[in-house]
Design a protein around this motif. Structure first.
Motif, PDB file in Angstrom:
ATOM      1  N   UNK B 119       0.834  -1.204   0.000  1.00 11.04           N
ATOM      2  CA  UNK B 119       0.000   0.000   0.000  1.00 11.04           C
ATOM      3  C   UNK B 119       0.868   1.252   0.000  1.00 11.04           C
ATOM      4  N   UNK B 132       1.535  12.483   3.671  1.00  7.25           N
ATOM      5  CA  UNK B 132       0.249  12.039   3.125  1.00  7.25           C
ATOM      6  C   UNK B 132       0.092  10.529   3.275  1.00  7.25           C
ATOM      7  N   UNK B 136      -3.039   9.354   5.195  1.00  8.31           N
ATOM      8  CA  UNK B 136      -4.114   8.836   4.362  1.00  8.31           C
ATOM      9  C   UNK B 136      -4.042   7.330   4.153  1.00  8.31           C
ATOM     10  N   UNK B 137      -2.882   6.740   4.412  1.00  9.11           N
ATOM     11  CA  UNK B 137      -2.757   5.299   4.187  1.00  9.11           C
ATOM     12  C   UNK B 137      -2.482   4.553   5.492  1.00  9.11           C
ATOM     13  N   UNK B 140      -5.193   5.268   8.649  1.00  3.34           N
ATOM     14  CA  UNK B 140      -6.517   4.676   8.397  1.00  3.34           C
ATOM     15  C   UNK B 140      -6.478   3.147   8.296  1.00  3.34           C
ATOM     16  N   UNK B 141      -5.433   2.612   7.631  1.00  2.21           N
ATOM     17  CA  UNK B 141      -5.368   1.151   7.481  1.00  2.21           C
ATOM     18  C   UNK B 141      -5.060   0.473   8.810  1.00  2.21           C
ATOM     19  N   UNK B 216     -12.611  -3.306   7.595  1.00  4.63           N
ATOM     20  CA  UNK B 216     -13.334  -3.616   6.359  1.00  4.63           C
ATOM     21  C   UNK B 216     -12.675  -4.765   5.616  1.00  4.63           C
TER      22      UNK B 216
END
Lengths: 389, 221
Positions: B119, B132, B136-137, B140-141, B216
């Motif tokens: 990722x 970022x 953003x990665x 959240x992950x 998720x």
């Protein structure tokens, strides 16, 4: 489907580093990894000269460890070359600062074998990410994401999470994400290697369509000949970190020069003999009782469906038995191989070769087949129905 | 139990909640970025700063290997400096926070390291900056893992907060020691233990549920 707005190609090309048709160029590139604690360096790539013309699809094929992954990562600067230059459009990727490189990367999309989608974001959220990173505002992103998901046929799945999508659907999201920032070139890193054959075909169809309809230049790496055959225009065969052979896909596939290319082809296109016959094949030509000379005839393009064996028998008076054969299509052009046995007499073999060559076919002597003591002493028949043309 | 004792129990519960809440919040405020940094600053990593990484790693390990009760005593001068006293609920919050920071940092580091390196590569490939990528990665992950880690940290803090009772901090531990043990009131001791069990259960259930909702990666519905 809506084609994305593309950056116009500048009319003034005088500042270009070379041929304006080559969008991606690798010049004299080498990559060496220095092992830690001075345990000796590992050379991943050596003497790589390669270019991808604008709007074309170049496939790089090689076995694992041949340096493919390193090669493709040099193009978007995820790896830096130890020597040589990497140029994409007008930018010399290999000498850019990290922040300049980040801007260039927006013009270079990439898709991956394992998709590399964020599990916490929906399909739409994943496609939006490069646009968020590039600083577009929400309304623009929303419109563009919908457009891209429609392009890859995933409009209805926009709000699904990756875990709820199939492998093929995940790769479609990956493709939409890679196209989000209107790249000039798409890098495909074994994009279909984790997919089943049917899904592979649909993904390759999609990539081919994107190449044709959007004029997107594609550089792909793979270990499968079938992938190259399906969408590449040009191919480079990578072996031990060097380019063993490169050129037009049809030329390379129908007249392979490097041994590594031959082995790829033999595995892929049924150029091999049935095992029972291969065991009885000896190199060179030797006449004798029950001996047959084995020739491989390669039909290219318009000759692929010629009734050449009938002509050989009728016009040259040389009867030939079929050992194996296939008719196939490479880069949209028909291509066939036929392995035949004829009397192992030097005069006959030379006459047959001359006859076939005169009709535009490639002929190659494979050796002599000794059928003495084999159950079928008449003209040999292929033992496996799959090998019969 | 008399209304007077019940009032004490309620007050002690509130004190404990306050101590844990403040320590967990401040601990997260410092521990989360610290953990992310520890996970990304090794040699050749996203925010490569190998020396700083090593130094911070040492400090974190040193704090974590000091038994909490000794930490409480050892930093009394520092506690006085911050809280003005070394006794009571506010004072107890200081060592609790100091203990929470490295604990949370290591848990966050673990959760961030679990994020698939592919990722990060994908994000670099489409032009994301290291910051970022973190925002953003990585975060959240790693969020489901971070939430589970924070849950574990809060549960541990509830246990630690009972321990500060031994050195004059307020809260349920203090109540249990002074009434349950020193005055020999087994019903008070039992009440304290029951309240602690209920608190831990609540926190754990809430944390698990939150983490599951955020994750998720599993197919649902």
């Amino acid at each position: 489907m809506t084609a994305p707005v593309r950056v116009p190609v500048p009319a003034d090309l005088s500042g270009r580093l070379d041929d304006p048709d080559a969008l991606v160029r690798l010049e004299g590139v080498a990559k060496t990894y220095t092992a830690r604690r001075g345990a000796g360096a590992v050379t991943a790539l050596e003497d790589i000269d390669l270019s991808v013309p604008r709007g074309r699809v170049l496939g790089v094929i090689g076995r694992s460890g041949a340096g493919k992954s390193t090669l493709i990562r040099l193009v978007n600067g995820l790896e830096r070359p130890s020597r040589g230059r990497v140029i994409v459009d007008r930018a010399e990727i290999s000498s850019l600062s990290e922040s300049a490189l980040r801007r260039e990367r927006r013009g270079i999309g990439m898709i991956f074998q394992h998709f590399n989608l964020l599990s916490a974001r929906t399909a739409a959220g994943n496609v939006a990410l490069p646009l968020e990173v590039a600083g577009y505002d929400k309304a623009v992103i929303g419109k563009r994401v919908a457009e891209l998901l429609d392009l890859v046929g995933l409009g209805p799945q926009a709000n699904r999470y990756p875990a709820e999508l199939s492998g093929g659907q995940k790769q479609r999201v990956g493709i939409a994400r890679a196209l989000a920032t209107n790249p000039k070139v798409l890098l495909s890193d074994e994009a279909t290697s984790a997919l089943d054959p049917e899904t592979t075909r649909s993904i390759l169809d999609l990539l081919g369509r994107i190449n044709r309809e959007l004029g997107l230049t594609i550089l792909l790496i793979t270990h499968e000949m079938a992938v190259i055959r399906a969408i590449a225009h040009e191919v480079a065969v990578l072996d031990g970190g060097r380019i063993a052979e490169k050129g037009d896909v049809f030329e390379v596939f129908t007249r392979p020069k490097a041994p590594i290319t031959r082995t790829f082809l033999d595995e892929e296109t049924g150029r091999t003999l049935p095992p029972a016959l291969a065991a009885r094949l000896t190199p060179g030509l030797a006449a004798g009782e029950g001996k047959q000379a084995v020739l491989r005839i390669t039909f290219r393009g318009p000759h692929a469906t010629d009734p050449v064996l009938a002509q050989l028998t009728r016009d040259a008076g040389i009867p030939a038995g079929i050992l194996s054969g296939t008719v196939d299509e490479i880069a949209g052009r028909p291509f066939g191989t036929l392995v035949v046995a004829i009397a192992a007499d030097p005069g006959t073999v030379e006459r047959a070769e001359a006859f076939l060559t005169a009709r535009g076919l490639d002929v190659e002597r494979l050796g002599t087949l000794d059928l003495a003591g084999w159950q079928q002493t008449a003209a040999p028949r292929a033992t496996d129905p799959r090998h019969v043309a | 139990m008399s209304p007077e004792l019940l009032r004490l129990l309620v007050q002690a519960t509130l004190d404990t909640l306050q101590m844990v809440a403040v320590a967990a919040s401040l601990g997260t405020l410092v521990g989360l970025p610290l953990g992310v940094f520890l996970a990304t600053s090794g040699r050749g990593e996203l925010l490569a700063a190998p020396w700083l990484n090593r130094v911070l790693g040492l400090v974190v390990n040193a704090t974590r290997s000091t038994p909490f009760i000794i930490l409480v005593v050892a930093i009394i001068p520092f506690t006085r400096l911050i809280a003005g006293t070394s006794i009571g609920t506010n004072a107890a919050t200081v060592p609790l926070t100091i203990a929470a920071i490295p604990f949370i940092a290591r848990l966050v580091e673990g959760a961030v390291r679990e994020v698939d390196g592919g990722l990060v590569e994908a994000a670099r490939a489409f032009g994301a900056s290291p910051l970022q990528i973190v925002l953003k990665v990585l975060i959240p992950e790693a969020l489901p893992g971070i939430v589970l880690g924070l849950t574990l940290a809060v549960v541990s803090l509830i246990g630690f907060s009972a321990m500060v009772g031994a050195v004059g901090g307020g809260g349920l531990g203090d109540l249990g020691i002074r009434y349950g043990y020193q005055r020999f009131m087994p019903e008070m001791m039992l009440a304290v233990v029951v309240v602690l069990i209920v608190l831990v259960q609540l926190v754990q259930t809430l944390g698990d549920r939150l983490a599951r909702r955020m994750n998720k990666r599993l197919r649902h519905g």
